[in-house]
Design a protein around this motif. Structure first.
Motif, PDB file in Angstrom:
ATOM      1  N   VAL A   1       0.850  -1.187   0.000  1.00  0.00           N
ATOM      2  CA  VAL A   1       0.000   0.000   0.000  1.00  0.00           C
ATOM      3  C   VAL A   1       0.891   1.244   0.000  1.00  0.00           C
ATOM      4  O   VAL A   1       1.778   1.382   0.849  1.00  0.00           O
ATOM      5  CB  VAL A   1      -0.932   0.020   1.232  1.00  0.00           C
ATOM      6  CG1 VAL A   1      -1.832   1.253   1.202  1.00  0.00           C
ATOM      7  CG2 VAL A   1      -1.779  -1.251   1.285  1.00  0.00           C
ATOM      8  N   ASN A   2       0.616   2.122  -0.951  1.00  0.00           N
ATOM      9  CA  ASN A   2       1.350   3.391  -1.087  1.00  0.00           C
ATOM     10  C   ASN A   2       2.867   3.188  -1.153  1.00  0.00           C
ATOM     11  O   ASN A   2       3.629   3.983  -0.591  1.00  0.00           O
ATOM     12  CB  ASN A   2       0.978   4.351   0.044  1.00  0.00           C
ATOM     13  CG  ASN A   2      -0.437   4.889  -0.107  1.00  0.00           C
ATOM     14  OD1 ASN A   2      -1.065   4.736  -1.153  1.00  0.00           O
ATOM     15  ND2 ASN A   2      -0.958   5.482   0.944  1.00  0.00           N
ATOM     16  N   ASN A   3       3.264   2.124  -1.821  1.00  0.00           N
ATOM     17  CA  ASN A   3       4.694   1.824  -2.008  1.00  0.00           C
ATOM     18  C   ASN A   3       5.463   1.749  -0.700  1.00  0.00           C
ATOM     19  O   ASN A   3       6.690   1.941  -0.680  1.00  0.00           O
ATOM     20  CB  ASN A   3       5.364   2.874  -2.909  1.00  0.00           C
ATOM     21  CG  ASN A   3       4.902   2.760  -4.349  1.00  0.00           C
ATOM     22  OD1 ASN A   3       4.770   1.663  -4.866  1.00  0.00           O
ATOM     23  ND2 ASN A   3       4.638   3.897  -4.974  1.00  0.00           N
ATOM     24  N   ARG A   4       4.756   1.462   0.391  1.00  0.00           N
ATOM     25  CA  ARG A   4       5.436   1.544   1.685  1.00  0.00           C
ATOM     26  C   ARG A   4       4.986   0.418   2.620  1.00  0.00           C
ATOM     27  O   ARG A   4       5.803  -0.362   3.084  1.00  0.00           O
ATOM     28  CB  ARG A   4       5.116   2.914   2.309  1.00  0.00           C
ATOM     29  CG  ARG A   4       5.815   3.223   3.613  1.00  0.00           C
ATOM     30  CD  ARG A   4       5.250   4.521   4.190  1.00  0.00           C
ATOM     31  NE  ARG A   4       3.827   4.453   4.413  1.00  0.00           N
ATOM     32  CZ  ARG A   4       2.962   5.446   4.153  1.00  0.00           C
ATOM     33  NH1 ARG A   4       3.385   6.590   3.679  1.00  0.00           N
ATOM     34  NH2 ARG A   4       1.666   5.287   4.385  1.00  0.00           N
ATOM     35  N   ASP A   5       3.688   0.378   2.900  1.00  0.00           N
ATOM     36  CA  ASP A   5       3.170  -0.578   3.881  1.00  0.00           C
ATOM     37  C   ASP A   5       2.847  -1.911   3.206  1.00  0.00           C
ATOM     38  O   ASP A   5       2.340  -1.938   2.081  1.00  0.00           O
ATOM     39  CB  ASP A   5       1.902  -0.015   4.539  1.00  0.00           C
ATOM     40  CG  ASP A   5       2.183   1.315   5.224  1.00  0.00           C
ATOM     41  OD1 ASP A   5       3.097   1.360   6.058  1.00  0.00           O
ATOM     42  OD2 ASP A   5       1.516   2.309   4.886  1.00  0.00           O
ATOM     43  N   GLN A   6       3.121  -2.999   3.926  1.00  0.00           N
ATOM     44  CA  GLN A   6       2.789  -4.306   3.378  1.00  0.00           C
ATOM     45  C   GLN A   6       1.762  -4.992   4.264  1.00  0.00           C
ATOM     46  O   GLN A   6       1.834  -4.927   5.503  1.00  0.00           O
ATOM     47  CB  GLN A   6       4.055  -5.156   3.283  1.00  0.00           C
ATOM     48  CG  GLN A   6       5.067  -4.517   2.310  1.00  0.00           C
ATOM     49  CD  GLN A   6       5.906  -5.513   1.572  1.00  0.00           C
ATOM     50  OE1 GLN A   6       6.572  -6.313   2.198  1.00  0.00           O
ATOM     51  NE2 GLN A   6       5.888  -5.483   0.251  1.00  0.00           N
ATOM     52  N   LEU A   7       0.784  -5.599   3.620  1.00  0.00           N
ATOM     53  CA  LEU A   7      -0.281  -6.293   4.337  1.00  0.00           C
ATOM     54  C   LEU A   7      -0.338  -7.731   3.861  1.00  0.00           C
ATOM     55  O   LEU A   7      -0.131  -8.006   2.674  1.00  0.00           O
ATOM     56  CB  LEU A   7      -1.643  -5.637   4.052  1.00  0.00           C
ATOM     57  CG  LEU A   7      -1.871  -4.203   4.525  1.00  0.00           C
ATOM     58  CD1 LEU A   7      -3.240  -3.723   4.043  1.00  0.00           C
ATOM     59  CD2 LEU A   7      -1.800  -4.124   6.049  1.00  0.00           C
ATOM     60  N   ASP A   8      -0.651  -8.627   4.801  1.00  0.00           N
ATOM     61  CA  ASP A   8      -0.871 -10.023   4.396  1.00  0.00           C
ATOM     62  C   ASP A   8      -2.137 -10.103   3.560  1.00  0.00           C
ATOM     63  O   ASP A   8      -3.161  -9.517   3.894  1.00  0.00           O
ATOM     64  CB  ASP A   8      -1.013 -10.920   5.639  1.00  0.00           C
ATOM     65  CG  ASP A   8       0.315 -11.093   6.350  1.00  0.00           C
ATOM     66  OD1 ASP A   8       1.353 -11.057   5.660  1.00  0.00           O
ATOM     67  OD2 ASP A   8       0.311 -11.228   7.590  1.00  0.00           O
ATOM     68  N   TRP A   9      -2.040 -10.832   2.460  1.00  0.00           N
ATOM     69  CA  TRP A   9      -3.194 -10.985   1.577  1.00  0.00           C
ATOM     70  C   TRP A   9      -4.076 -12.116   2.067  1.00  0.00           C
ATOM     71  O   TRP A   9      -3.575 -13.140   2.544  1.00  0.00           O
ATOM     72  CB  TRP A   9      -2.708 -11.289   0.158  1.00  0.00           C
ATOM     73  CG  TRP A   9      -3.815 -11.508  -0.821  1.00  0.00           C
ATOM     74  CD1 TRP A   9      -4.558 -10.564  -1.451  1.00  0.00           C
ATOM     75  CD2 TRP A   9      -4.300 -12.767  -1.294  1.00  0.00           C
ATOM     76  NE1 TRP A   9      -5.474 -11.143  -2.284  1.00  0.00           N
ATOM     77  CE2 TRP A   9      -5.344 -12.502  -2.211  1.00  0.00           C
ATOM     78  CE3 TRP A   9      -3.976 -14.102  -1.028  1.00  0.00           C
ATOM     79  CZ2 TRP A   9      -6.051 -13.514  -2.865  1.00  0.00           C
ATOM     80  CZ3 TRP A   9      -4.673 -15.110  -1.682  1.00  0.00           C
ATOM     81  CH2 TRP A   9      -5.704 -14.806  -2.590  1.00  0.00           C
ATOM     82  N   THR A  10      -5.380 -11.937   1.988  1.00  0.00           N
ATOM     83  CA  THR A  10      -6.307 -13.029   2.288  1.00  0.00           C
ATOM     84  C   THR A  10      -7.280 -13.164   1.117  1.00  0.00           C
ATOM     85  O   THR A  10      -7.544 -12.195   0.399  1.00  0.00           O
ATOM     86  CB  THR A  10      -7.113 -12.760   3.582  1.00  0.00           C
ATOM     87  OG1 THR A  10      -7.795 -11.506   3.449  1.00  0.00           O
ATOM     88  CG2 THR A  10      -6.215 -12.736   4.802  1.00  0.00           C
ATOM     89  N   GLU A  11      -7.806 -14.344   0.961  1.00  0.00           N
ATOM     90  CA  GLU A  11      -8.710 -14.612  -0.153  1.00  0.00           C
ATOM     91  C   GLU A  11      -9.951 -13.720  -0.031  1.00  0.00           C
ATOM     92  O   GLU A  11     -10.454 -13.487   1.066  1.00  0.00           O
ATOM     93  CB  GLU A  11      -9.120 -16.085  -0.147  1.00  0.00           C
ATOM     94  CG  GLU A  11      -9.561 -16.553  -1.497  1.00  0.00           C
ATOM     95  CD  GLU A  11      -9.675 -18.076  -1.553  1.00  0.00           C
ATOM     96  OE1 GLU A  11      -9.136 -18.763  -0.667  1.00  0.00           O
ATOM     97  OE2 GLU A  11     -10.323 -18.541  -2.506  1.00  0.00           O
TER      98      GLU A  11
END
Lengths: 200, 66
Positions: free
Chosen positions: B4-14
């Motif tokens: 997100v916004n080339n900065r924050d990373q989030l775990d992806w869920t289905e």
């Protein structure tokens, strides 16, 4: 090559003079972006605004005491022609709406969003992205107050570029140094976007 | 994983939607423009647009002043 641009970056004049930039709004962002683009050698501008010049505009917008009471697009057009008499200017005096913006800016190579209100920024940005998916739009968001210059950023995704801190609101007041800083960032993003492919 | 916004990373869920991402990021401000992989996602699609794994999401805040 016009003598005016002898000090410009070599190789840019013939490219920039064939470009048309649309500017939606001629206030703090729009009037200063138009001024910088004219000095840079952009050949054609489509400028649109519904307002007259007021004395409260003079703290940050590119107008002068004897412009007060004049239609902004008329006053701005005069100033731009005084910088470069060869710049072509198409003026629209009136409100830019969701019904007329595509017609007003139908032939531009890049659009600059320079509205005051966030809600208006949103419909213009998103409407443009939907309807003109191959024409870049460069916008301003967050140029108010006296926050640090370090907070101002450039964020891009696809055809959209936004300059500003994306936080500060005009209720904090608007000061020339910060408004014109963001306006010139936008103007430079326009120039960079135009030249990025053509100078390869 | 999504970015997100080339900065924050989030775990992806289905079946993760744009709305889910905005909630996870704590976005409550309504005047935003959202893109997923450089494509605009309109407000009315926030609840239904499924964000693919490895997507790049951008959230632009629109502030008054111009």
């Amino acid at each position: 090559m016009s003598e005016m641009f002898l000090r410009n970056v070599p190789g840019t004049d013939d490219i920039l003079k064939n470009i048309t930039v649309g500017i939606a709004g001629c206030g703090g962002i729009g009037s200063n972006v138009a001024t910088s683009l004219t000095r840079s050698g952009i050949g054609s501008l489509v400028i649109a605004d519904m307002d007259m010049v007021e004395i409260t505009n003079l703290n940050r917008q590119h107008y002068f005491q004897d412009d007060i009471g004049k239609i902004k697009v008329d006053a701005l057009s005069t100033h731009l022609s005084n910088i470069n008499p060869e710049v072509k200017i198409i003026k629209h005096f009136g409100k830019i709406t969701a019904h007329n913006y595509l017609e007003l800016f139908h032939d531009v190579d890049i659009l600059v969003e320079a509205f005051d209100l966030a809600g208006e920024k949103k419909w213009l940005i998103e409407g443009w992205m939907k309807n003109k998916p191959n024409i870049p739009i460069i916008a301003g968001s967050g140029l108010s107050g006296i926050g640090s210059t370090a907070r101002i950023k450039i964020q891009k995704s696809g055809i959209l570029t936004i300059c500003g801190d994306q936080e500060s609101d005009m209720s904090q007041g608007l000061i020339a140094s910060r408004v014109i800083l963001v306006a010139n960032m936008i103007a430079h993003e326009v120039i960079s976007e135009i030249l990025k492919d053509k100078l390869k | 994983m999504i970015t997100v916004n080339n900065r924050d990373q989030l775990d992806w869920t289905e079946n993760m939607t744009v709305r889910d991402i905005l909630k996870l990021m704590g976005h409550t401000y309504s005047l935003i423009t959202v893109t997923v992989n450089d494509q605009l996602v309109e407000d009315e699609d926030y609840d239904s647009f499924i964000v693919p794994d490895h997507a790049f999401v951008s959230v632009f805040h629109l502030a008054h002043g111009g």
